[in-house]
Design an enzyme around this catalytic site. Sequence first.
Site, PDB file in Angstrom:
ATOM      1  N   PRO A 204     -13.713  -9.414 -13.490  1.00 49.26           N
ATOM      2  CA  PRO A 204     -13.947  -8.010 -13.831  1.00 49.26           C
ATOM      3  C   PRO A 204     -12.659  -7.199 -13.976  1.00 49.26           C
ATOM      4  CG  PRO A 204     -14.434  -8.409 -11.500  1.00 49.26           C
ATOM      5  CD  PRO A 204     -14.158  -9.743 -12.122  1.00 49.26           C
TER       6      PRO A 204
ATOM      7  N   HIS B  25       0.818  -1.218   0.000  1.00 44.22           N
ATOM      8  CA  HIS B  25       0.000   0.000   0.000  1.00 44.22           C
ATOM      9  C   HIS B  25       0.851   1.267   0.000  1.00 44.22           C
ATOM     10  CE1 HIS B  25      -3.343  -2.796   1.434  1.00 44.22           C
ATOM     11  NE2 HIS B  25      -3.601  -2.420   0.200  1.00 44.22           N
TER      12      HIS B  25
ATOM     13  N   THR C   7      -7.242  -6.639  -8.700  1.00 42.65           N
ATOM     14  CA  THR C   7      -6.971  -8.065  -8.568  1.00 42.65           C
ATOM     15  C   THR C   7      -6.158  -8.500  -9.789  1.00 42.65           C
ATOM     16  OG1 THR C   7      -9.229  -8.197  -9.422  1.00 42.65           O
ATOM     17  CG2 THR C   7      -8.907  -8.892  -7.177  1.00 42.65           C
TER      18      THR C   7
ATOM     19  N   ASP D  28     -17.964   0.122 -11.863  1.00 43.80           N
ATOM     20  CA  ASP D  28     -16.863  -0.431 -12.636  1.00 43.80           C
ATOM     21  C   ASP D  28     -15.864   0.690 -12.941  1.00 43.80           C
ATOM     22  OD1 ASP D  28     -15.185  -1.576 -14.498  1.00 43.80           O
ATOM     23  OD2 ASP D  28     -16.800  -2.620 -15.552  1.00 43.80           O
TER      24      ASP D  28
ATOM     25  N   GLU E 220     -14.682   0.944  -6.503  1.00 40.25           N
ATOM     26  CA  GLU E 220     -14.568  -0.515  -6.287  1.00 40.25           C
ATOM     27  C   GLU E 220     -15.834  -1.158  -6.844  1.00 40.25           C
ATOM     28  OE1 GLU E 220     -12.502  -3.153  -4.686  1.00 40.25           O
ATOM     29  OE2 GLU E 220     -14.230  -4.161  -5.594  1.00 40.25           O
TER      30      GLU E 220
ATOM     31  N   ASP F 236      -5.377  -0.425  -8.288  1.00 40.92           N
ATOM     32  CA  ASP F 236      -5.068  -1.412  -7.239  1.00 40.92           C
ATOM     33  C   ASP F 236      -6.002  -2.592  -7.471  1.00 40.92           C
ATOM     34  OD1 ASP F 236      -4.511  -2.778  -4.931  1.00 40.92           O
ATOM     35  OD2 ASP F 236      -5.275  -1.253  -3.570  1.00 40.92           O
TER      36      ASP F 236
ATOM     37  N   ASP G  10     -10.109  -2.870  -0.037  1.00 34.16           N
ATOM     38  CA  ASP G  10      -9.682  -3.036   1.358  1.00 34.16           C
ATOM     39  C   ASP G  10      -9.377  -1.690   2.008  1.00 34.16           C
ATOM     40  OD1 ASP G  10      -6.789  -2.476   0.614  1.00 34.16           O
ATOM     41  OD2 ASP G  10      -7.148  -4.293  -0.539  1.00 34.16           O
TER      42      ASP G  10
HETATM   43  N1  SAM Z   1      -3.615  -5.587  -3.303  1.00 35.90           N
HETATM   44  C1  SAM Z   1      -4.291  -6.497  -4.103  1.00 35.90           C
HETATM   45  C2  SAM Z   1      -3.477  -7.430  -4.932  1.00 35.90           C
HETATM   46  O1  SAM Z   1      -2.723  -7.002  -5.804  1.00 35.90           O
HETATM   47  O2  SAM Z   1      -3.559  -8.634  -4.684  1.00 35.90           O
HETATM   48  C3  SAM Z   1      -5.478  -5.913  -4.782  1.00 35.90           C
HETATM   49  C4  SAM Z   1      -6.484  -5.661  -3.704  1.00 35.90           C
HETATM   50  S1  SAM Z   1      -8.030  -5.011  -4.035  1.00 35.90           S
HETATM   51  C5  SAM Z   1      -8.921  -5.987  -2.915  1.00 35.90           C
HETATM   52  C6  SAM Z   1      -8.527  -5.472  -5.653  1.00 35.90           C
HETATM   53  C7  SAM Z   1      -9.979  -5.070  -5.947  1.00 35.90           C
HETATM   54  O3  SAM Z   1     -10.146  -4.767  -7.330  1.00 35.90           O
HETATM   55  C8  SAM Z   1     -11.011  -6.143  -5.632  1.00 35.90           C
HETATM   56  O4  SAM Z   1     -11.702  -5.796  -4.462  1.00 35.90           O
HETATM   57  C9  SAM Z   1     -11.919  -6.174  -6.872  1.00 35.90           C
HETATM   58  O5  SAM Z   1     -13.290  -6.259  -6.555  1.00 35.90           O
HETATM   59  C10 SAM Z   1     -11.557  -4.855  -7.525  1.00 35.90           C
HETATM   60  N2  SAM Z   1     -11.843  -4.794  -8.979  1.00 35.90           N
HETATM   61  C11 SAM Z   1     -11.620  -5.765  -9.902  1.00 35.90           C
HETATM   62  N3  SAM Z   1     -12.043  -5.341 -11.106  1.00 35.90           N
HETATM   63  C12 SAM Z   1     -12.538  -4.080 -10.943  1.00 35.90           C
HETATM   64  C13 SAM Z   1     -13.119  -3.121 -11.826  1.00 35.90           C
HETATM   65  N4  SAM Z   1     -13.285  -3.392 -13.115  1.00 35.90           N
HETATM   66  N5  SAM Z   1     -13.517  -1.932 -11.303  1.00 35.90           N
HETATM   67  C14 SAM Z   1     -13.352  -1.644  -9.976  1.00 35.90           C
HETATM   68  N6  SAM Z   1     -12.809  -2.526  -9.099  1.00 35.90           N
HETATM   69  C15 SAM Z   1     -12.408  -3.717  -9.573  1.00 35.90           C
END
Ligand code: SAM
Length: 276
Positions: A162, A62, A157, A137, A106, A155, A86
Site C-alpha cells: 500500500p 522520529h 514503509t 489510506d 494509518e 512516515d 507506531d
Molecule cells: N519508520 C518506518 C520506516 O521507515 O521503516 C516507517 C514506520 S510506520 C510503521 C509505516 C506505516 O506506513 C505502516 O504502519 C504502514 O501500514 C503505513 N502505510 C503504508 N502505506 C500507507 C498508506 N497508503 N496510507 C497510510 N498508511 C500507510
Amino acid sequence: MELWYTEKQTPNLGITCKTSKTLHVEQTDYQHLAIIDTVQFGRMLVLDGMVQTTIEDEFVYHEMITHVALNTHPNPRNVLVIGGGDGGAIREIVKHRDVEQATLVEIDRRVVELSREYLPEISCALDNPRVTVRFEDGIRHVRENAGIYDIIIVDSTEPVGPAVELFSSGFYASIYNALKEDGIFVAQTESPFFNSDLIRSCFSKISREFPITKLYLANVPTYPSGLWSFTIGSKKYNPENIDIDRELTYDTRYYSPKIHRGAFILPKFVDDLIRE
Ligand code: SAM
C-alpha cells in the site's frame, strides 16, 4: 539455544540480531507484522520482514522526520502524518506547543493497536487530546483535503504494497494541494547507499511540485547502511535557514538546531545523486 533474527536488507547483505522473545506475529489485512524482543535494540517492529523501528534507536528517525520541518515553519498548527502507526512521529510533534491538531492517517489499524500494546514508549502520545487517529489510506486523505495542513509528514514503509503510491508524482501533487500556501512536506526516502534510484526519482518528482526541495541525512543503526535520507519540499521557508543558537523548549536526544543545519551538508556522492 540462541535465536537470531535476520533482515535481508539487500540480496547480498543483512542485519542479524539475537532475540530474547517473539512477542507477536500475524498477517494483517495489509502486511506481515512481527514484534520481537532483541538483546541489542530492545523491542522491534518488523513489517513484511523489514525493521520499522526499535526501542533503542527510534529516537533518531522520529526526531529527524518531525523537528526539521516543525522548526522550519514559524507557526505549525495543523500537522498530518501519513503512515507512522507506531506513533513515534506523533510523540515528537506534540512536543511543539504551537501545534493545535496532529492527525495520524494509518492504513493498518493493527500496527497502531499492537504498538499501543508492545511499544508504549513510542506510541505514548496517541491519546493526547490534540491527536486524531484515522484508519484510512493516506493517498485518499490528501486527495480529499485541500489547503488545510501546515506540515505533512510521510512516515511510510518501503515502497511495497500500500506504500508504493506514496512515492509517486500524483501523490506529491496531492500533498502540495493539501498544504496551506506556506506549507512544508517531508518524507523518508531510504538509504543513499542502497536506494540511489529511489532518492533521485523522489527528489526530481518533489522538486517539480515544490520551489524549495532539499535532502537531509541522519544515522539510524537498524536501517539498511545506517545512513538514512529524508526529502523535504517547502512552498516558502528554506529549511536550511535555522538559527543554530535557538533554544528548544522540549527534550530531544538526537535533534538540535546545530544537527538540523548540519544534516543538510551532504557527502559528495549523495549531493551528486540529487544534482544529476
Ligand atoms: N519508520 C518506518 C520506516 O521507515 O521503516 C516507517 C514506520 S510506520 C510503521 C509505516 C506505516 O506506513 C505502516 O504502519 C504502514 O501500514 C503505513 N502505510 C503504508 N502505506 C500507507 C498508506 N497508503 N496510507 C497510510 N498508511 C500507510
